[in-house]
Design an enzyme around this catalytic site. Structure first.
Site: not given
Ligand SMILES: *Cc1c(COP(=O)(O)O)cnc(C)c1O
Length: 340
Positions: A220, A184, A82
């Protein structure tokens, strides 16, 4: 070193640990493995790309002490991949998966006395990738830093799993088509702080974001992914580029399938989500948070009796059991430290 840690008082907050991992590279040069060094401040040019233009990514993952008495990580290769996709989007050199996973292993091993005992929480692992070299015009930085620090965190639910109340945000969106919501990128998170704080001031745990184009589909929950359950079928927003592809989300989809549930990845419109039997959100921090109610345009809809749903609880137990190694890992998701 070897501070007495009161494991029972840990929350999700920063406790500085001993050692961090750091490596740097010039743009265009290959990444080379880095070093462990004492945890502490890092020197940085005021003109660093990350400070001026937000050229940066973060990751989040956990290391756990398990019932087998060893320390394990959960699917760290997925975090590595990722971060590579994010690096591509932000025009940064991607860190090879082997360097990423080796760095995670080294930094966890060096801080192993900070990994809470089983059931007391986890060692939260925070990788960062950033344009650390100086740049004045809006363009990629000339050099990059990849670092990882770790901090012990308490269990998300101290007195057992409890359901949260959420508010649909009417005035803000998290991500737009073609933007950076699917990675991210550090810059995605500050704009969510105001809506989140405002919702918390009104007694909600977090906001739900709808899509920026039509304002009719759930995307989300703050920085966590959304699921709802209707007639034993799971529904979750499809990955269109505006949804962050959570590793917990992916794991729940696979886990639910193996437990015999159908999972639909598609558009989840607000009306149908509000008619669901159960709803929950998921991410590394809480694994799964049951949703007790959602408030939309002044109306509060309560799920079931406001308690965690049956399928939500089943998935939570299955996933946390796998992470604690009280359940068999049939997926190959557990990544033990090499020394264990
Ligand atoms: C990090 C994140 C998640 C969750 O991701 P995981 O890999 O399950 O920890 C979901 N939504 C957003 C916006 C994130 O930044």
């Amino acid at each position: 070193m070897n501070q007495p840690v009161d494991w029972d008082s840990l929350t999700f907050s920063l406790t500085p640990t001993d050692t961090m991992y750091i490596t740097t590279t010039l743009d265009g040069a290959p990444w080379t493995p880095g070093n462990l060094q004492p945890y502490g401040d890092i020197p940085m040019s005021p003109a660093a790309g990350v400070l001026n233009y937000g050229q940066g990514l973060f990751e989040g993952m956990k290391a756990y002490t398990t019932s087998k008495g060893r320390i394990v990580c959960f699917r760290p290769e997925e975090n590595a991949r990722r971060m590579q996709r994010g690096a591509d989007r932000l025009k940064m050199p991607p860190v090879p998966e082997s360097i990423f996973v080796d760095a995670v292993e080294q930094v966890v091993n060096a801080n192993r006395h900070w990994v809470p005992p089983m059931g007391k929480g986890a060692l939260y692992i925070r990788p960062l990738l950033m344009g650390s070299g100086p740049v004045l015009g809006v363009s990629p930085a000339p050099s990059y830093t990849f670092l990882i620090y770790v901090t012990p965190v308490g269990p998300y639910f101290k007195g057992g799993m409890s359901a949260i109340d959420l508010l649909i945000s009417d005035h803000h969106h998290r991500a737009a088509p073609g933007g950076s919501g699917g990675v991210k990128a550090i810059g995605n998170y500050a704009p969510g702080m105001k809506p989140s704080k405002e919702a918390k001031a009104e007694g909600y745990a977090e906001v739900i974001y709808l899509d920026a184009e039509t304002h009719s589909h759930i995307e989300e929950v703050g920085a966590a992914n959304f699921f709802c359950v209707k007639n034993s079928v799971l529904y979750t927003p499809e990955l269109t580029g505006t949804i962050l592809p959570g590793i917990t989300r992916d794991s729940i989809i696979e886990m639910a399938g193996s437990l015999g549930y159908d999972v639909v990845e598609g558009k989840v419109d607000v009306a149908s989500a509000l008619e669901a039997d159960e709803a929950f959100c998921c991410g590394t921090a809480a694994v799964i948070s049951p949703i007790g109610s959602i408030t939309h345009e002044g109306t509060k809809v309560v799920y079931g009796d406001g308690k965690p749903g049956t399928i939500t609880t089943q998935l939570y137990d299955a996933l946390t059991g796998l992470q604690n190694e009280t359940e068999e890992d049939n997926f190959g998701w557990i990544h033990p430290l090499p020394q264990d």
